[in-house]
Scaffold this active site. Structure first.
Site, PDB file in Angstrom:
ATOM      1  N   ASP A  56       0.842  -1.199   0.000  1.00  0.00           N
ATOM      2  CA  ASP A  56       0.000   0.000   0.000  1.00  0.00           C
ATOM      3  C   ASP A  56       0.880   1.253   0.000  1.00  0.00           C
ATOM      4  O   ASP A  56       1.932   1.262  -0.630  1.00  0.00           O
ATOM      5  CB  ASP A  56      -0.907  -0.059   1.244  1.00  0.00           C
ATOM      6  N   HIS A  89      -3.421   6.114   3.868  1.00  0.00           N
ATOM      7  CA  HIS A  89      -4.262   4.987   3.473  1.00  0.00           C
ATOM      8  C   HIS A  89      -3.737   3.667   4.030  1.00  0.00           C
ATOM      9  O   HIS A  89      -4.487   2.870   4.612  1.00  0.00           O
ATOM     10  CB  HIS A  89      -4.337   4.952   1.947  1.00  0.00           C
ATOM     11  N   ASN A 187     -13.883   0.786  -6.303  1.00  0.00           N
ATOM     12  CA  ASN A 187     -14.912   1.696  -5.798  1.00  0.00           C
ATOM     13  C   ASN A 187     -15.687   2.445  -6.875  1.00  0.00           C
ATOM     14  O   ASN A 187     -16.145   3.563  -6.637  1.00  0.00           O
ATOM     15  CB  ASN A 187     -14.265   2.735  -4.872  1.00  0.00           C
ATOM     16  N   SER A 258     -11.245  -0.743  -0.014  1.00  0.00           N
ATOM     17  CA  SER A 258      -9.924  -0.796   0.622  1.00  0.00           C
ATOM     18  C   SER A 258     -10.019  -1.113   2.102  1.00  0.00           C
ATOM     19  O   SER A 258      -9.091  -1.686   2.685  1.00  0.00           O
ATOM     20  CB  SER A 258      -9.208   0.545   0.449  1.00  0.00           C
TER      21      SER A 258
END
Length: 311
Positions: A56, A89, A187, A258
């Site tokens: 990530d 994130h 998404n 996520s």
């Protein structure tokens, strides 16, 4: 900056701490934990010592709710051994999967005994390229990760990265090394098969507090499951980043597939802790997912941790 490799004694100390009755003050706000029956599953298995790679934006490795869980990682963006999260994130994803649990601080993680391997492949604005992400997946698998979480579900990023199934060979490599790869569905609120159908990957969509599909969640991937992904409370960096411009408390709410994926990554760590193989782990998660209304947008259904562990 060098990161320590935890000794067996250190891991056992963390596991002992996880078993402490001292509650995490923010756990009552984590609706996703009871929604997929994780607290009941912890009575059977906590995933002790199983390494979850967070591929990530990096992780805040000094976060008080994460620092005791960190094993050596790597920064493929800057090419060094300090995978510091400059976006926010990855830290949020890491906390959902495996924050230190029942230690009287912050939140609880899905896999209380699991360890976190931070692998930075996305930059400060959360963008990345296929080659860097492939390197991160392969490195994680080759360096002991037994679960690899790919929360690449930000709008547009997943589609750009996965055209033609270009991450599939790296995922198959990880599978060959004994790792379960868990990936966010994306998404854009559309039907999508992001990976080649033969790829051994567990795709995860997002559900809301009522167990219904989140309106932003992609669906339609083969044998996909669903997990909580709306208003998910987790760890955030304690320093300014794009996700923490007005909030450096160390915690916050985010939405997305996520956020759903690391719940399933944590569940996979529990199953691996039971001694299950990657095939057995994915099969258990898929076969016990709950979809009583047969809503196609939920895929096979919302995961059920207690049932997956055989409880």
């Amino acid at each position: 900056m060098m990161r320590r490799v935890l000794t067996l004694a250190a891991i056992l100390a963390i596991v002992a701490g996880c078993a402490s009755p001292e509650p995490d003050p923010l756990e009552p706000q984590q609706w996703g934990l009871p929604a997929i029956k994780l607290p009941q599953a912890w009575t059977q298995e906590q995933g002790d010592g199983v390494v979850i790679a967070i591929v990530d934006t990096g992780v805040d490795t000094d976060h008080p709710d994460l620092k005791d869980k960190i094993v050596d990682g790597y920064d493929f963006v800057d090419g060094d051994q300090d995978p510091k999260d400059r976006n926010g994130h990855g830290t949020h994803v890491a906390g959902i999967a495996a924050a230190v649990t029942r230690n009287g601080i912050g939140i609880a993680g899905a896999a209380p005994g699991a360890m976190i391997m931070p692998v930075r492949v996305l930059g400060t604005v959360g963008s990345g390229d296929r080659a860097t992400i492939v390197k991160g997946i392969v490195w994680a698998a080759d360096n002991g990760a037994k679960v690899i979480n790919l929360s690449l579900g930000e709008t547009g990023l997943l589609s750009r990265l996965l055209k033609g199934g270009t991450l599939s060979p790296a995922i198959l490599h990880a599978y060959s090394r004994g790792a379960v790869v868990v990936a966010a569905a994306g998404n854009e609120g559309t039907v999508k098969q992001p990976y080649k159908t033969a790829t051994q990957v567990l795709v995860v969509g997002a559900s809301d507090q009522q167990g219904k599909p989140a309106d932003f969640s992609n669906f339609g991937a083969e044998d996909a499951v669903t997990a909580p992904g709306v208003r998910i409370l987790s760890t955030l960096p304690t320093y300014p980043t794009p996700e923490t411009r007005t909030n450096t408390s160390g915690y916050g709410l985010l939405d997305g597939t996520s956020m759903a994926a690391p719940y399933v990554a944590g569940l996979a760590a529990l199953l691996i802790g039971q001694g299950k193989t990657p095939d057995q782990t994915m099969r258990a998660i898929r076969q016990t997912a709950q979809n009583p209304t047969k809503d196609l947008r939920l895929g096979l259904g919302v995961v059920d941790a207690r049932a997956a562990l055989g409880g």
